[in-house]
Design an enzyme around this catalytic site. Sequence first.
Site, PDB file in Angstrom:
ATOM      1  N   ASP A   1       0.858  -1.177   0.000  1.00 44.39           N
ATOM      2  CA  ASP A   1       0.000   0.000   0.000  1.00 44.39           C
ATOM      3  C   ASP A   1       0.893   1.226   0.000  1.00 44.39           C
ATOM      4  OD1 ASP A   1      -1.700   2.117   0.567  1.00 44.39           O
ATOM      5  OD2 ASP A   1      -2.913   0.987   1.979  1.00 44.39           O
ATOM      6  N   PHE A   2       0.834   2.030  -1.069  1.00 48.27           N
ATOM      7  CA  PHE A   2       1.750   3.169  -1.160  1.00 48.27           C
ATOM      8  C   PHE A   2       1.446   4.257  -0.133  1.00 48.27           C
ATOM      9  CE2 PHE A   2      -0.787   3.597  -5.306  1.00 48.27           C
ATOM     10  CZ  PHE A   2      -1.872   4.236  -4.715  1.00 48.27           C
TER      11      PHE A   2
ATOM     12  N   HIS B   1      -4.262  11.389  -9.624  1.00 51.33           N
ATOM     13  CA  HIS B   1      -5.538  12.077  -9.849  1.00 51.33           C
ATOM     14  C   HIS B   1      -6.684  11.471  -9.036  1.00 51.33           C
ATOM     15  CE1 HIS B   1      -7.667   9.597 -13.265  1.00 51.33           C
ATOM     16  NE2 HIS B   1      -7.103   8.802 -12.384  1.00 51.33           N
TER      17      HIS B   1
END
Length: 334
Positions: free
Chosen positions: A221-222, A240
């Site tokens: 998970d970034f 985005h």
Amino acid sequence: MPRSPLLDMAFGYMPAQMLHVAAEIRLADAFGHGPMSSAELAEATGTHAPSLYRLLRGLTGLGVVDQVERDLFALTEEGRRLRSDAPDSIRALILLFCGPDVWRAWGDMVETVRTGEYAWERATGRTPFEYFESDEERSATFNEAMAEHTRAVAPEVLRAHDFGRYRTVADLGGGDGTLLAAILRANPGTRGMLVDLPSGLRSAPGGLRDVADRVEIVPGDFFDSVPAGADAYVLKSVIHDWDDEKAAAILRNCRAAMGAGARILLLEQVMPETVTPETAAVVRNDLNMLVSTGGRERTEAEYRNLLEGAGFTDVSPTGPLRPASYHVIEARPA
């Protein structure tokens, strides 16, 4: 009274739903090598023949099928893109963006405009990524839709940027690895690292089959951390999805993982300072982010500020690329 173009736009939901039904029942997959009747197609799709006949007439008006005779229809070249096995298929994109989940979010746009709160969580009770993570079938549709879109833009991305200069390319949020596989096929001396949530990686072994010996698949998970060791960190259509605070958190984690010589590459559509009819698609995507994720499309200046605030410098966009006005935004650690 002259017909108003506004009415054509207002009734635009009708073609969208006709296409969604065609994608849902796999109508294009049912066509053989020649024209078929509504009864034959109904048997192949498990639908009601008289109702399907009426849909086929509507799809004729959209250019999806040709009405060869009164009850004989042939798939057009454009309609072929609704086939699940077409190399340029857009079936999953239509299933996703014309399906009930995105449909409900857009249907609640008025509340979003009034409050600034995105609609998806009101409509489903979960954030979009929690929602897709929890259901394997929905997750598969989402991942395939993203792969279809990536296949369309990958050739231009490869022409716009020299990935051969990197020993290791990390694709963050890269799903089934469609983009990373394209990069590695074009650059045999480069290795890859594919990072995503477990649900995003479900189809990765298939997507990376021919380059698997050069790829490390890393569930992660970034928002927690980004693996170190890459020379380029690629994020396509990731930033985005998020508001400025969360987008900055992702970028700071990238910065923390990067060595001095590494580069970050954002592949994003860039919002023009002044909108024209030619850039209307970017604005529609921005509105989709508004209702679906709480994210946004950003101008070049906004991306520059976001990257510099997260510890990057020498921000240099390349683009717009066809067919979707993407830019490759490159930056290095400050």
